[in-house]
Design an enzyme around this catalytic site. Structure first.
Site, PDB file in Angstrom:
ATOM      1  N   CYS A   1      37.074  38.986  43.977  1.00  0.00           N
ATOM      2  CA  CYS A   1      37.906  38.888  45.177  1.00  0.00           C
ATOM      3  C   CYS A   1      38.010  40.208  45.930  1.00  0.00           C
ATOM      4  O   CYS A   1      38.555  40.250  47.015  1.00  0.00           O
ATOM      5  CB  CYS A   1      39.308  38.415  44.805  1.00  0.00           C
ATOM      6  SG  CYS A   1      40.190  39.542  43.705  1.00  0.00           S
TER       7      CYS A   1
ATOM      8  N   CYS B   1      44.484  31.952  42.880  1.00  0.00           N
ATOM      9  CA  CYS B   1      45.249  31.108  43.798  1.00  0.00           C
ATOM     10  C   CYS B   1      44.911  29.638  43.549  1.00  0.00           C
ATOM     11  O   CYS B   1      43.777  29.289  43.213  1.00  0.00           O
ATOM     12  CB  CYS B   1      44.927  31.475  45.239  1.00  0.00           C
ATOM     13  SG  CYS B   1      45.480  33.126  45.725  1.00  0.00           S
TER      14      CYS B   1
ATOM     15  N   CYS C   1      40.686  36.384  53.512  1.00  0.00           N
ATOM     16  CA  CYS C   1      41.933  35.898  52.926  1.00  0.00           C
ATOM     17  C   CYS C   1      42.290  36.712  51.683  1.00  0.00           C
ATOM     18  O   CYS C   1      43.439  37.122  51.511  1.00  0.00           O
ATOM     19  CB  CYS C   1      41.797  34.416  52.572  1.00  0.00           C
ATOM     20  SG  CYS C   1      43.344  33.646  52.021  1.00  0.00           S
ATOM     21  N   CYS C   2      41.294  36.966  50.820  1.00  0.00           N
ATOM     22  CA  CYS C   2      41.526  37.786  49.629  1.00  0.00           C
ATOM     23  C   CYS C   2      41.959  39.195  50.009  1.00  0.00           C
ATOM     24  O   CYS C   2      42.818  39.793  49.354  1.00  0.00           O
ATOM     25  CB  CYS C   2      40.258  37.854  48.767  1.00  0.00           C
ATOM     26  SG  CYS C   2      39.840  36.338  47.891  1.00  0.00           S
TER      27      CYS C   2
END
Length: 242
Positions: A232, A205, A122-123
């Site tokens: 990240c 986030c 996702c990162c």
């Protein structure tokens, strides 16, 4: 005097010791060639740099990464920053829609909670890939990293060679403490994220950031359900100095 290059970074690092932030920025920006960019996430370190880089708005391109999962408070400080420093144009980079759709289909909307691998993916989609687009063609990347922030940042230097992006990474706040940063914020009335005073010292986030408990490490509020390094992927790769 030789311009800053990959080959003479150690020489310049030695010269930059014990110099004020304002002078460090002036010296480096006068002695680099090519496209210079500054990445801001609107954290307090980046806000201090935004203030000091404002006079160099014709020399430095400013950008931010909008992951699509940020706090509304982050957008609020974005707006306040644009109002305070109207000469600075802040370009926004977004993740690719196709990448997000594929991730949702495979892992679900909040799949990053399932495993470290899915969180890192996702990162990668929301941060690393947009960063790669932002840095394409740049020769110098200015960051708000501080050595005090985490154990894996203690070995940083002012100027480092980023092998992955083939550019010089410039960390002007290297030796700043958190108290130093806060002092600059207060002295110059620099806008900050309202979450900071609620215990959010490192803001990413919304689903992956929580407030710190008393005595916790600076990065403990990021991906708090994981153990190990709190990165990240934007600054994870080791830089080399010559």
């Amino acid at each position: 005097m030789d311009k800053i290059t990959k080959e003479n970074l150690q020489y310049w690092n030695d010269k930059l010791n014990n110099i004020s932030l304002e002078n460090i920025l002036d010296i480096v920006l006068k002695n680099v060639e090519g496209r210079v960019v500054f990445s801001t996430s609107f954290g307090i370190e980046d806000q201090v740099l935004t203030h000091y880089l404002n006079p160099f708005h014709n020399k430095v391109e400013v950008f931010t990464l909008d992951t699509g999962r940020q706090f509304n408070e982050t957008y609020e400080v974005f707006q306040k920053t644009q109002s305070k420093y109207p000469n600075l144009t802040i370009k926004t980079y977004y993740p690719e829609e196709a990448d997000i759709q594929e991730y949702y289909q495979k892992s679900g909307v909040n799949g990053f909670y399932n495993s470290i691998e899915e969180r890192k993916q996702c990162c990668f989609i929301r941060k690393v890939k947009p960063l790669n687009r932002a840095l394409k063609g740049a020769s110098v990347w200015i960051t708000g990293l501080r050595a005090e922030q985490s154990a894996n940042r203690e070995s940083m230097q002012f100027l480092e060679w980023d092998e992955d992006h083939q550019l010089v990474k410039f960390n002007p706040l290297l030796h700043y403490t958190l108290k130093d940063v806060e002092a600059e914020i207060n002295e110059f009335n620099i806008p900050i994220n309202s979450l900071y005073k609620k215990g959010f010292l490192s803001i990413g986030c919304a689903p992956c950031t929580r407030a710190l408990e008393p005595g916790e490490d600076f990065r403990a509020g990021r991906w708090w359900w994981e153990d190990g390094k709190k990165e990240c992927g934007l600054h994870l790769h080791e830089s080399k100095n010559n």
